[in-house]
Design a protein around this motif. Structure first.
Motif, PDB file in Angstrom:
ATOM      1  N   GLU A  55       1.267   7.712   0.780  1.00  0.00           N
ATOM      2  CA  GLU A  55       0.710   6.862   0.867  1.00  0.00           C
ATOM      3  C   GLU A  55       1.055   6.183   1.747  1.00  0.00           C
ATOM      4  O   GLU A  55       1.298   4.838   1.674  1.00  0.00           O
ATOM      5  N   ALA A  56       2.013   6.250   2.513  1.00  0.00           N
ATOM      6  CA  ALA A  56       2.354   5.842   3.197  1.00  0.00           C
ATOM      7  C   ALA A  56       1.638   5.861   5.275  1.00  0.00           C
ATOM      8  O   ALA A  56       2.547   5.780   6.191  1.00  0.00           O
ATOM      9  N   HIS A  62      -6.223   0.175   7.268  1.00  0.00           N
ATOM     10  CA  HIS A  62      -4.540  -0.903   6.880  1.00  0.00           C
ATOM     11  C   HIS A  62      -4.881  -1.684   8.761  1.00  0.00           C
ATOM     12  O   HIS A  62      -4.670  -2.642   8.234  1.00  0.00           O
ATOM     13  N   ASN A  76      -5.343  -7.968   2.923  1.00  0.00           N
ATOM     14  CA  ASN A  76      -6.409  -6.692   1.863  1.00  0.00           C
ATOM     15  C   ASN A  76      -7.516  -7.228   2.518  1.00  0.00           C
ATOM     16  O   ASN A  76      -7.921  -8.537   2.695  1.00  0.00           O
ATOM     17  N   LYS A 102      -4.044  -1.047   0.311  1.00  0.00           N
ATOM     18  CA  LYS A 102      -2.978  -0.205   0.219  1.00  0.00           C
ATOM     19  C   LYS A 102      -2.241   0.734  -0.549  1.00  0.00           C
ATOM     20  O   LYS A 102      -1.506   1.633  -0.258  1.00  0.00           O
ATOM     21  N   ASP A 103      -1.674   0.095  -1.697  1.00  0.00           N
ATOM     22  CA  ASP A 103      -0.609   0.131  -2.783  1.00  0.00           C
ATOM     23  C   ASP A 103      -1.736   1.040  -3.978  1.00  0.00           C
ATOM     24  O   ASP A 103      -3.123   0.450  -3.569  1.00  0.00           O
ATOM     25  N   ALA A 104      -1.061   1.529  -5.005  1.00  0.00           N
ATOM     26  CA  ALA A 104      -2.213   2.232  -5.959  1.00  0.00           C
ATOM     27  C   ALA A 104      -2.372   1.366  -6.979  1.00  0.00           C
ATOM     28  O   ALA A 104      -1.092   0.644  -7.486  1.00  0.00           O
ATOM     29  N   TYR A 136      -5.046   5.588 -10.083  1.00  0.00           N
ATOM     30  CA  TYR A 136      -3.916   4.604 -11.115  1.00  0.00           C
ATOM     31  C   TYR A 136      -3.863   3.901 -12.473  1.00  0.00           C
ATOM     32  O   TYR A 136      -4.935   3.894 -12.249  1.00  0.00           O
ATOM     33  N   SER A 218      -7.541   2.803  -3.089  1.00  0.00           N
ATOM     34  CA  SER A 218      -6.567   2.213  -1.737  1.00  0.00           C
ATOM     35  C   SER A 218      -7.232   3.383  -1.196  1.00  0.00           C
ATOM     36  O   SER A 218      -6.961   5.028  -0.267  1.00  0.00           O
ATOM     37  N   ARG A 245       2.062   2.047   3.020  1.00  0.00           N
ATOM     38  CA  ARG A 245       1.095   1.376   2.364  1.00  0.00           C
ATOM     39  C   ARG A 245       0.845   0.696   0.634  1.00  0.00           C
ATOM     40  O   ARG A 245       0.763  -0.076   0.243  1.00  0.00           O
ATOM     41  N   ILE A 246       2.831   1.016   0.238  1.00  0.00           N
ATOM     42  CA  ILE A 246       3.433   0.558  -0.297  1.00  0.00           C
ATOM     43  C   ILE A 246       4.124  -0.714  -0.385  1.00  0.00           C
ATOM     44  O   ILE A 246       5.102  -0.523   0.336  1.00  0.00           O
ATOM     45  N   GLU A 247       3.903  -1.576  -0.552  1.00  0.00           N
ATOM     46  CA  GLU A 247       4.774  -3.005  -1.264  1.00  0.00           C
ATOM     47  C   GLU A 247       6.642  -2.426  -1.314  1.00  0.00           C
ATOM     48  O   GLU A 247       6.466  -1.152  -2.698  1.00  0.00           O
TER      49      GLU A 247
END
Length: 273
Positions: A55-56, A62, A76, A102-104, A136, A218, A245-247
């Motif tokens: 996820e990162a 990205h 986005n 970029k996040d789930a 998710y 994602s 990718r995770i806020e």
């Protein structure tokens, strides 16, 4: 916008690999990668970041979301129309831009066998080495993909099957992201290696709940990225910033209530003469 209306999922239907598939209406003519685009544009290698969690890892989408490497701020790319997302159907109030997040986040098609989602890179193409995606649901712990194929295309018409997953349990409640290496049919050292502009995920069997909703978001692809235009490729851009990718997690604590402003002091009346 008219572009999105013309490319709505209801107007597009999945086809078998090698069959006709309508190109994105947002794409311009003449953007095929034939004729040696892979040879003459100073290709950029986007790092796979294998030491980081799936996820990162910062990949091609990205990179595009960071204004092709010119900014540290990610937005986005589908919302900015730098890529074009489509699907066989959209369930409820889900949004297609979730496919490029970029996040789930939550996205799902309707429960129709053979459901699919697709990303068109518009002005770029990739020699893919790996890909990742998330699944998710905000309420239920289920509907994770188990059976699907990843297809890629140069022009949105002729498709190549890059990989097939059968009973794949990589994604679960404890691991929302999956990451898979890709083995291409041709070496990236070949004279004219296969660069792809379109990527499509087709569900080939039931999900973890036994139904046919394709619940993914994602999508990310990793590899060598090229700009493409209607005539000649642009120079390769600088590397993407390796942002997660995770806020950042937002706390639920409320900010303190602001104090009422103090009343202004009254001016003393002037003495009477």
């Amino acid at each position: 916008s008219p572009t999105r209306a013309a490319g709505s999922p209801s107007a597009m239907r999945p086809q078998s690999v090698g069959g006709a598939f309508p190109p994105s209406p947002a794409a311009t003519a003449g953007q095929s990668l034939g004729g040696g685009f892979g040879r003459g544009c100073g290709a950029l290698v986007v790092p796979l970041d294998k030491g980081r969690a799936p996820e990162a890892r910062a990949g091609v989408l990205h990179f595009i979301g960071c204004k092709f490497g010119s900014s540290r701020k990610w937005t986005n790319p589908e919302s900015r129309e730098r890529v074009f997302a489509s699907a066989s159907s959209v369930l409820g109030r889900c949004e297609l831009r979730a496919l490029a997040a970029k996040d789930a986040v939550y996205f799902s098609t309707a429960g129709t066998p053979g459901s699919w989602v697709q990303i068109d890179l518009l002005c770029g193409a990739v020699l893919p080495r790996a890909y990742s995606l998330a699944s998710y649901h905000p309420i239920y712990s289920g509907y994770y993909p188990r059976n699907w194929e990843l297809h890629a295309s140069v022009d949105g018409t002729r498709w190549v099957k890059l990989c097939r997953h059968t009973a794949d349990e990589s994604i679960s409640h404890g691991s929302l992201f999956g990451y898979w290496d890709l083995t291409l049919p041709h070496s990236d050292q070949a004279e004219d290696p296969p660069y792809f502009r379109h990527f499509r995920i087709v569900q080939t069997g039931p999900n973890s709940f036994g139904t046919h909703e394709l619940q993914i978001s994602s999508f990310e692809v990793y590899g060598r990225f090229l700009y493409i235009t209607s005539d000649t490729p642009k120079p390769a851009p600088p590397p993407a910033f390796a942002e997660p990718r995770i806020e950042p997690v937002q706390t639920s604590a409320l900010p303190p209530i602001p104090k009422a402003p103090k009343a202004a002091a009254k001016k003393a009346a002037a003495p009477r003469k």
